[in-house]
Design an enzyme around this catalytic site. Structure first.
Site, PDB file in Angstrom:
ATOM      1  N   PHE A 375      11.645  -1.699  -4.298  1.00 32.42           N
ATOM      2  CA  PHE A 375      12.634  -2.683  -2.877  1.00 32.42           C
ATOM      3  C   PHE A 375      14.098  -1.097  -2.370  1.00 32.42           C
ATOM      4  CE2 PHE A 375      15.322  -3.774  -7.336  1.00 32.42           C
ATOM      5  CZ  PHE A 375      15.968  -3.017  -7.294  1.00 32.42           C
ATOM      6  N   HIS A 376      13.627  -0.260  -3.012  1.00 31.42           N
ATOM      7  CA  HIS A 376      14.440   0.744  -2.450  1.00 31.42           C
ATOM      8  C   HIS A 376      13.457   1.440  -1.326  1.00 31.42           C
ATOM      9  CE1 HIS A 376      16.702   1.143  -5.424  1.00 31.42           C
ATOM     10  NE2 HIS A 376      18.080   1.831  -4.980  1.00 31.42           N
TER      11      HIS A 376
HETATM   12 FE1  HAS Z   1       8.875  -7.293  -2.664  1.00 30.29          FE
HETATM   13  C1  HAS Z   1       9.685  -7.328  -6.075  1.00 30.29           C
HETATM   14  C2  HAS Z   1       5.838  -8.550  -3.120  1.00 30.29           C
HETATM   15  C3  HAS Z   1       7.827  -7.311   0.476  1.00 30.29           C
HETATM   16  C4  HAS Z   1      12.232  -6.529  -1.806  1.00 30.29           C
HETATM   17  N1  HAS Z   1      10.509  -6.813  -4.004  1.00 30.29           N
HETATM   18  C5  HAS Z   1      10.727  -7.579  -4.990  1.00 30.29           C
HETATM   19  C6  HAS Z   1      12.129  -7.202  -5.189  1.00 30.29           C
HETATM   20  C7  HAS Z   1      13.398  -6.771  -3.658  1.00 30.29           C
HETATM   21  C8  HAS Z   1      12.023  -6.773  -3.356  1.00 30.29           C
HETATM   22  C9  HAS Z   1      14.837  -6.892  -3.905  1.00 30.29           C
HETATM   23  O1  HAS Z   1       4.825  -9.998  -6.171  1.00 30.29           O
HETATM   24  C10 HAS Z   1      13.152  -6.821  -6.714  1.00 30.29           C
HETATM   25  C11 HAS Z   1      13.409  -8.862  -6.689  1.00 30.29           C
HETATM   26  C12 HAS Z   1      14.641  -8.392  -8.301  1.00 30.29           C
HETATM   27  O2  HAS Z   1      15.513  -8.519  -8.391  1.00 30.29           O
HETATM   28  O3  HAS Z   1      14.015  -8.856  -9.697  1.00 30.29           O
HETATM   29  N2  HAS Z   1       7.285  -8.141  -1.493  1.00 30.29           N
HETATM   30  C13 HAS Z   1       6.331  -8.294  -2.285  1.00 30.29           C
HETATM   31  C14 HAS Z   1       5.038  -8.301  -1.410  1.00 30.29           C
HETATM   32  C15 HAS Z   1       5.809  -7.975  -0.562  1.00 30.29           C
HETATM   33  C16 HAS Z   1       7.444  -7.812  -0.446  1.00 30.29           C
HETATM   34  C17 HAS Z   1       3.934  -9.236  -1.114  1.00 30.29           C
HETATM   35  N3  HAS Z   1       9.849  -7.016  -0.949  1.00 30.29           N
HETATM   36  C18 HAS Z   1       8.983  -6.754   0.193  1.00 30.29           C
HETATM   37  C19 HAS Z   1      10.103  -6.857   1.068  1.00 30.29           C
HETATM   38  C20 HAS Z   1      11.521  -6.121   0.247  1.00 30.29           C
HETATM   39  C21 HAS Z   1      11.189  -6.994  -0.766  1.00 30.29           C
HETATM   40  C22 HAS Z   1       9.678  -6.773   2.980  1.00 30.29           C
HETATM   41  C23 HAS Z   1      12.926  -5.909   0.777  1.00 30.29           C
HETATM   42  C24 HAS Z   1      13.346  -6.389   2.669  1.00 30.29           C
HETATM   43  N4  HAS Z   1       8.355  -8.176  -4.258  1.00 30.29           N
HETATM   44  C25 HAS Z   1       7.238  -8.704  -5.193  1.00 30.29           C
HETATM   45  C26 HAS Z   1       6.819  -8.744  -6.314  1.00 30.29           C
HETATM   46  C27 HAS Z   1       8.123  -8.745  -6.544  1.00 30.29           C
HETATM   47  C28 HAS Z   1       9.484  -7.806  -5.702  1.00 30.29           C
HETATM   48  C29 HAS Z   1       6.030  -9.432  -6.674  1.00 30.29           C
HETATM   49  C30 HAS Z   1       8.217  -9.513  -8.390  1.00 30.29           C
HETATM   50  C31 HAS Z   1       8.197  -8.216  -9.252  1.00 30.29           C
HETATM   51  C32 HAS Z   1       8.118  -8.096 -10.348  1.00 30.29           C
HETATM   52  O4  HAS Z   1       7.762  -8.416 -11.222  1.00 30.29           O
HETATM   53  O5  HAS Z   1       9.610  -8.009 -11.045  1.00 30.29           O
HETATM   54  C33 HAS Z   1       5.047  -8.168   1.224  1.00 30.29           C
HETATM   55  O6  HAS Z   1       5.939  -8.872   2.084  1.00 30.29           O
HETATM   56  C34 HAS Z   1       4.582  -7.070   2.000  1.00 30.29           C
HETATM   57  C35 HAS Z   1       4.391  -6.311   3.301  1.00 30.29           C
HETATM   58  C36 HAS Z   1       3.995  -5.159   4.322  1.00 30.29           C
HETATM   59  C37 HAS Z   1       2.987  -4.882   4.589  1.00 30.29           C
HETATM   60  C38 HAS Z   1       3.394  -4.277   5.245  1.00 30.29           C
HETATM   61  C39 HAS Z   1       2.450  -3.701   6.910  1.00 30.29           C
HETATM   62  C40 HAS Z   1       3.397  -2.851   7.386  1.00 30.29           C
HETATM   63  C41 HAS Z   1       4.025  -2.227   8.471  1.00 30.29           C
HETATM   64  C42 HAS Z   1       4.377  -1.073   8.805  1.00 30.29           C
HETATM   65  C43 HAS Z   1       3.809  -0.726  10.491  1.00 30.29           C
HETATM   66  C44 HAS Z   1       4.176   0.911  10.985  1.00 30.29           C
HETATM   67  C45 HAS Z   1       3.930   0.794  11.833  1.00 30.29           C
HETATM   68  C46 HAS Z   1       4.003   2.760  11.928  1.00 30.29           C
HETATM   69  C47 HAS Z   1       3.432   0.764  12.841  1.00 30.29           C
HETATM   70  C48 HAS Z   1       1.696  -5.439   4.477  1.00 30.29           C
HETATM   71  C49 HAS Z   1       4.656  -3.829   9.362  1.00 30.29           C
HETATM   72  C50 HAS Z   1       2.477   3.619  11.627  1.00 30.29           C
HETATM   73  C51 HAS Z   1       2.488   5.424  11.733  1.00 30.29           C
HETATM   74  C52 HAS Z   1       2.014   5.641  11.142  1.00 30.29           C
HETATM   75  C53 HAS Z   1       2.354   7.256  11.181  1.00 30.29           C
HETATM   76  C54 HAS Z   1       0.988   5.331  10.279  1.00 30.29           C
END
Ligand code: HAS
Length: 549
Positions: A375-376
Site C-alpha cells: 500500500f505504500h
Molecule cells: Fe490493495 C491490502 C488486493 C489495489 C491499498 N491494499 C491493501 C491495503 C491497502 C491497499 C491500504 O487481495 C492494506 C489494508 C490493511 O490495512 O490491512 N489491491 C489488491 C488488488 C488491487 C489492489 C487486487 N490496494 C490497491 C490500491 C490501493 C490499495 C489501488 C490504494 C490506493 N490489497 C489487496 C489484497 C490485500 C490488499 C488482497 C490484503 C492483503 C492482506 O492479506 O492483508 C488491484 O486493484 C490492482 C489493479 C491494478 C493494476 C495496475 C494497472 C496499471 C496502471 C498503470 C499503467 C501505467 C502506465 C505508464 C500507462 C492491474 C493503470 C506506463 C509507462 C511505462 C514507462 C511502462
C-alpha cells in the site's frame, strides 16, 4: 467548452482551498510520524517515553490514510465539478461547508484522543482494541460530513442535466458522482459498526461485541475506501493528463465504462482482506476473490487507455515504434512527471495486489510487512504522486497565482525524492515480508532476540527510504505554501481535456443511474447476505467478544 484559464468563482475557490489546507497540514504531521517509525525500527533511535510506537503508527495511518486523502479528494472533486459544470449555487455551497466543518470537528476530536493516547487503535480501529468514545464520535462526524459533499455532488450533476437537456454531462462531474455513489454505499458499513457497535461498547452500555461482524462491516467499507483514493487519481489520468501532454481523451465512453465497472466490483470484495480469518465460509471467500479479479479489469482498461493516449500524442509529434512516444513526453513538466511516475509504480503495485488477492499466495504475505510495501506503492505513491501533480496547477489556479519555473524545478526534485525514497522503502518492505517479517512491530518489542539481526538490514533500508521521503515532504510543503501564499499573482491553467475529433458519441445509458445502483446493490447483496447472516447466527451467545452488540 471550458476556458482553462478562467478562474473558478471566488466562493468555490475558497471552499476548495479550505480542504487543501487541512490536507497539507496532515501531510506534514503524518509524514513526520512515518519518519519516526522507520527510525524506531532500526533500533538506533528511541522514542521519548511519552510517545508510544503504536500511538505514532495510529497518527500516521489515520492522518495520511483517512484525513489527508478525504480532504484532498473532496476538495479536488468539488473543484473539478465546479469547473466543468459552471459552479455551485449558494445552497450547494452551504451543504459543502456544513460537510467540511463536520469533518474538521470530527478530525480534531479523533486527533486529540490519539494524542492523549486514548485511541491507539491503528487506522483500521479494529475491535477488540478499544478507543475513547470521543474518537468514535469524531469518526462518525467525518463520515457524515462526507455524505453532505456526496449529496451536493449528486444534486449539482442532476442540475446540469436538467439545465442542459440532451447535452452529455462533463466527464469529471460524472466520475466524481460515481466515486461518491460508491463511497455512499460503502461507508454505510463503517457507520453501522461505529454507531451501533463501537460507540455503545466504548460507553460501557454493552460489555461484549461481535468482533467478526465488526471487522466484516469495516472491510465491506475498507476496500472501496482504497478505491475512493484511487478513483480521483484515475479522474486526473483520464480527463486531465491528456490536456497536460497536449493530447485528447482517447475515449470518453471507455472512461465512463471503467468507472461503472469500478463501482460494481469495488464493494463486494472486502473478504479478500479477511482471507485468513476463521468464521467465514470458504465459499464466500472464494466468490469474493473471483470478484476481486473482476475489479482488476477496469484498471487494465485504464492502463490500455493511457498507453493509447500517450501513443496517439507521441505519433502526432512524430514518434515511431511501440515506445517512441516516451521521447516526446514533457519530462520537464512536473504536472506530467509526478502522475506519470505514479502510473509506472502502479504496475508493480497492482501486480502485488493480484498476488495478495490470490487466496493461496495470500497465506504467504498476509500480516507481513509485504502488505505495507503494497500500500505504500499504491496509495502512498500512485495516488499521492498524482495528488501532488494536481496540486501544482490547482492551488495556483485557485489562489490566482503563477506556477513558476522555480516551483516546477522544485516539483521535479520532489517527484524524484518521492519516487526514489518510496522505491527503496517499499522494496525493502516487500522483501522482508516475503521472508516473514511481521507487518507491524516496534524494535523495542523484539530487541535482543534473533529477529534483531535478521531484520536489521531491511529496517535500515526502510529508514533510508523514509528519510528521503521526509525530505520530499518538506519540499512539497514549501511548494504548497509558495503556491498558496507567495507566488506572483497571475493566471494558471486548469487543464481539462477534450475528446479526440473522431470520437464516437457516448451512449446515453451511462446516465442510467438507477440501473447502475441496482446492479451494485444486487452484487453487494449476493456477496454479503448469507455470510453476514452466518456471522450473526453463529456468534456463540455469551462468549466474550462474540455477541451482536
Ligand atoms: Fe490493495 C491490502 C488486493 C489495489 C491499498 N491494499 C491493501 C491495503 C491497502 C491497499 C491500504 O487481495 C492494506 C489494508 C490493511 O490495512 O490491512 N489491491 C489488491 C488488488 C488491487 C489492489 C487486487 N490496494 C490497491 C490500491 C490501493 C490499495 C489501488 C490504494 C490506493 N490489497 C489487496 C489484497 C490485500 C490488499 C488482497 C490484503 C492483503 C492482506 O492479506 O492483508 C488491484 O486493484 C490492482 C489493479 C491494478 C493494476 C495496475 C494497472 C496499471 C496502471 C498503470 C499503467 C501505467 C502506465 C505508464 C500507462 C492491474 C493503470 C506506463 C509507462 C511505462 C514507462 C511502462
Amino acid at each position: 467548452m471550458n476556458n482553462p484559464i478562467k478562474r473558478l468563482n471566488v466562493k468555490d475557490s475558497k471552499l476548495v482551498m479550505a480542504h487543501m489546507h487541512v490536507a497539507f497540514i496532515s501531510l506534514a504531521i503524518g509524514a513526520t510520524m512515518g519518519l519516526l517509525q522507520t527510525l524506531e525500527r532500526t533500533g538506533k533511535f528511541t522514542l521519548p517515553s511519552w510517545l508510544g510506537y503504536y500511538q505514532i503508527l495510529t497518527v500516521h495511518g489515520v492522518i495520511l490514510g483517512l484525513v489527508l486523502t478525504t480532504f484532498f479528494i473532496i476538495g479536488f472533486m468539488l473543484a473539478a465539478q465546479s469547473k466543468t459544470t459552471g459552479g455551485y449555487n449558494n445552497t450547494e455551497r452551504t451543504m459543502s461547508w456544513i460537510g467540511y466543518f463536520l469533518m474538521l470537528v470530527g478530525t480534531i476530536a479523533a486527533a486529540v484522543m490519539i494524542l492523549l493516547n486514548e485511541a491507539t487503535v491503528l487506522f483500521t480501529f479494529y475491535v477488540p482494541l478499544q478507543a475513547h468514545v470521543v474518537f468514535y464520535i469524531g469518526l462518525a462526524l467525518v463520515i457524515v460530513g462526507t455524505w453532505f459533499n456526496a449529496w451536493l455532488m449528486f444534486m449539482r450533476h442532476a442540475r446540469f442535466r436538467k439545465e442542459n437537456p440532451g447535452v452529455r454531462t462533463p466527464l469529471l462531474s460524472y466520475m466524481g458522482v460515481i466515486t461518491m455513489v460508491m463511497w455512499q454505499i460503502a461507508s454505510i458499513g463503517v457507520a453501522i459498526t461505529v454507531i451501533f457497535q463501537m460507540i455503545p461498547w466504548a460507553l460501557g452500555w454493552t460489555t461484549e461485541i461481535n468482533v467478526l461482524l465488526s471487522r466484516t462491516l469495516f472491510w465491506y467499507f475498507g476496500h472501496p475506501l482504497v478505491y475512493f483514493w484511487l478513483l480521483p487519481a484515475y479522474m486526473m489520468w483520464y480527463a486531465i493528463m491528456p490536456k497536460v501532454i497536449g493530447g485528447k481523451i482517447f475515449s470518453d465512453s471507455l472512461a465512463r465504462l471503467s468507472f461503472v465497472l469500478l463501482l460494481f466490483f469495488s464493494i463486494p470484495v472486502g473478504f479478500h482482506l479477511q482471507l485468513t480469518e476463521p468464521g467465514i465460509d470458504p465459499f464466500w471467500k472464494y466468490l469474493q476473490v473471483v470478484l476481486t479479479m473482476f475489479v482488476v479489469v477496469p484498471s487494465l482498461m485504464t492502463a490500455f487507455s493511457l498507453f493509447a493516449t500517450f501513443e496517439s500524442r507521441g505519433r502526432e509529434l512524430g514518434a515511431k515504434g511501440m515506445f517512441g512516444w516516451l521521447k516526446k513526453m514533457p519530462w520537464g513538466d512536473a504536472r506530467f512527471l509526478a502522475p506519470f511516475m505514479g502510473m509506472v509504480l502502479f504496475i508493480p503495485g497492482g501486480a502485488g495486489g493480484i498476488i495478495n488477492a490470490s487466496h493461496q499466495m495470500n497465506q504467504v504475505v498476509h500480516n507481513t510487512i509485504w502488505v505495507t510495501g503494497h500500500f505504500h506503492l499504491t496509495a502512498a505513491t500512485t495516488v499521492i504522486l498524482t495528488f501532488f501533480g494536481i496540486t501544482y496547477w490547482l492551488v495556483p489556479h485557485l489562489t490566482g497565482r503563477l506556477y513558476t519555473p522555480t516551483m516546477n524545478r522544485l516539483a521535479i526534485l520532489q517527484t524524484v525524492l518521492w519516487t526514489v525514497g518510496m522505491l527503496i522503502m517499499s522494496t525493502a518492505m516487500h522483501w522482508q515480508g516475503l521472508l516473514g517479517g511481521p507487518r507491524r512491530s516496534a524494535y523495542s518489542e523484539y530487541a535482543g532476540n534473533a529477529d534483531t539481526l535478521a531484520w536489521g538490514p531491511y529496517q535500515m533500508a526502510q529508514a533510508v527510504g523514509g528519510s528521503i521521503l521526509f525530505l520530499g515532504m518538506i519540499v512539497m510543503i514549501i511548494i504548497f505554501i509558495n503556491l498558496a501564499f507567495f507566488a506572483p499573482k497571475g493566471e494558471t491553467e486548469f487543464p481539462v481535456a477534450e475528446d479526440a475529433p473522431n470520437a464516437a458519441p457516448t451512449p446515453a445509458v451511462f446516465e442510467n443511474w438507477k440501473l447502475w445502483i441496482v446492479i451494485t446493490l444486487a452484487l453487494v447483496a449476493f456477496a454479503y447476505t448469507i455470510p453476514i447472516i452466518d456471522i450473526v447466527k453463529s456468534a456463540p451467545p455469551g462468549a466474550t467478544g462474540y455477541k451482536l452488540w
